[in-house]
Scaffold this motif. Structure first.
Motif, PDB file in Angstrom:
ATOM      1  N   ILE A  23       0.840  -1.203   0.000  1.00  0.00           N
ATOM      2  CA  ILE A  23       0.000   0.000   0.000  1.00  0.00           C
ATOM      3  C   ILE A  23       0.877   1.255   0.000  1.00  0.00           C
ATOM      4  O   ILE A  23       0.621   2.196  -0.757  1.00  0.00           O
ATOM      5  CB  ILE A  23      -0.955  -0.013   1.206  1.00  0.00           C
ATOM      6  CG1 ILE A  23      -2.007  -1.109   1.015  1.00  0.00           C
ATOM      7  CG2 ILE A  23      -1.624   1.349   1.383  1.00  0.00           C
ATOM      8  CD1 ILE A  23      -2.856  -1.356   2.235  1.00  0.00           C
ATOM      9  N   PHE A  24       1.937   1.254   0.821  1.00  0.00           N
ATOM     10  CA  PHE A  24       2.852   2.400   0.822  1.00  0.00           C
ATOM     11  C   PHE A  24       3.525   2.558  -0.540  1.00  0.00           C
ATOM     12  O   PHE A  24       3.760   3.665  -1.002  1.00  0.00           O
ATOM     13  CB  PHE A  24       3.918   2.251   1.905  1.00  0.00           C
ATOM     14  CG  PHE A  24       3.424   2.566   3.287  1.00  0.00           C
ATOM     15  CD1 PHE A  24       2.378   3.444   3.494  1.00  0.00           C
ATOM     16  CD2 PHE A  24       4.017   1.992   4.393  1.00  0.00           C
ATOM     17  CE1 PHE A  24       1.926   3.745   4.758  1.00  0.00           C
ATOM     18  CE2 PHE A  24       3.581   2.276   5.667  1.00  0.00           C
ATOM     19  CZ  PHE A  24       2.530   3.154   5.851  1.00  0.00           C
ATOM     20  N   TRP A  25       3.837   1.428  -1.194  1.00  0.00           N
ATOM     21  CA  TRP A  25       4.451   1.497  -2.513  1.00  0.00           C
ATOM     22  C   TRP A  25       3.502   2.156  -3.502  1.00  0.00           C
ATOM     23  O   TRP A  25       3.904   3.013  -4.282  1.00  0.00           O
ATOM     24  CB  TRP A  25       4.834   0.099  -2.990  1.00  0.00           C
ATOM     25  CG  TRP A  25       5.303   0.093  -4.402  1.00  0.00           C
ATOM     26  CD1 TRP A  25       6.508   0.503  -4.856  1.00  0.00           C
ATOM     27  CD2 TRP A  25       4.561  -0.314  -5.555  1.00  0.00           C
ATOM     28  NE1 TRP A  25       6.565   0.364  -6.217  1.00  0.00           N
ATOM     29  CE2 TRP A  25       5.395  -0.130  -6.659  1.00  0.00           C
ATOM     30  CE3 TRP A  25       3.280  -0.828  -5.732  1.00  0.00           C
ATOM     31  CZ2 TRP A  25       4.974  -0.444  -7.949  1.00  0.00           C
ATOM     32  CZ3 TRP A  25       2.871  -1.129  -7.019  1.00  0.00           C
ATOM     33  CH2 TRP A  25       3.713  -0.943  -8.102  1.00  0.00           C
ATOM     34  N   LEU A  26       2.232   1.766  -3.469  1.00  0.00           N
ATOM     35  CA  LEU A  26       1.258   2.362  -4.383  1.00  0.00           C
ATOM     36  C   LEU A  26       1.098   3.854  -4.125  1.00  0.00           C
ATOM     37  O   LEU A  26       1.045   4.648  -5.066  1.00  0.00           O
ATOM     38  CB  LEU A  26      -0.094   1.660  -4.243  1.00  0.00           C
ATOM     39  CG  LEU A  26      -0.192   0.284  -4.886  1.00  0.00           C
ATOM     40  CD1 LEU A  26      -1.513  -0.372  -4.518  1.00  0.00           C
ATOM     41  CD2 LEU A  26      -0.050   0.393  -6.384  1.00  0.00           C
ATOM     42  N   ILE A  27       1.042   4.230  -2.859  1.00  0.00           N
ATOM     43  CA  ILE A  27       0.916   5.651  -2.525  1.00  0.00           C
ATOM     44  C   ILE A  27       2.133   6.420  -3.018  1.00  0.00           C
ATOM     45  O   ILE A  27       2.020   7.477  -3.633  1.00  0.00           O
ATOM     46  CB  ILE A  27       0.723   5.839  -1.008  1.00  0.00           C
ATOM     47  CG1 ILE A  27      -0.644   5.299  -0.585  1.00  0.00           C
ATOM     48  CG2 ILE A  27       0.871   7.306  -0.620  1.00  0.00           C
ATOM     49  CD1 ILE A  27      -0.827   5.239   0.920  1.00  0.00           C
ATOM     50  N   GLY A  28       3.306   5.879  -2.771  1.00  0.00           N
ATOM     51  CA  GLY A  28       4.532   6.553  -3.199  1.00  0.00           C
ATOM     52  C   GLY A  28       4.689   6.571  -4.709  1.00  0.00           C
ATOM     53  O   GLY A  28       5.160   7.552  -5.281  1.00  0.00           O
TER      54      GLY A  28
ATOM     55  N   GLY B  31       1.729   8.946  -5.930  1.00  0.00           N
ATOM     56  CA  GLY B  31       1.705  10.289  -5.370  1.00  0.00           C
ATOM     57  C   GLY B  31       3.023  11.042  -5.463  1.00  0.00           C
ATOM     58  O   GLY B  31       3.044  12.230  -5.721  1.00  0.00           O
TER      59      GLY B  31
END
Length: 49
Positions: free
Chosen positions: A14-19, A22
């Motif tokens: 999830i953090f990878w997708l956000i980064g 974004g």
């Protein structure tokens, strides 16, 4: 312990997708390292059963 590793892997993805979506330039390298760690954790979980 296995559930904890799975949760950590999901959070890292999830953090990878956000980064990735974004902040592609600012934290791209770090996010990809986290993605690799998440994939390794998931593979270990699948191998160990």
């Amino acid at each position: 312990m296995g559930n904890l590793l799975y949760i950590i892997a999901v959070v890292l993805v999830i953090f990878w997708l956000i980064g990735f979506l974004g902040f592609p330039d600012a934290v791209g390298g770090l996010i990809h390292i986290l993605l690799v760690i998440a994939v390794i954790v998931v593979l270990l979980r699948l191998i160990r059963g």
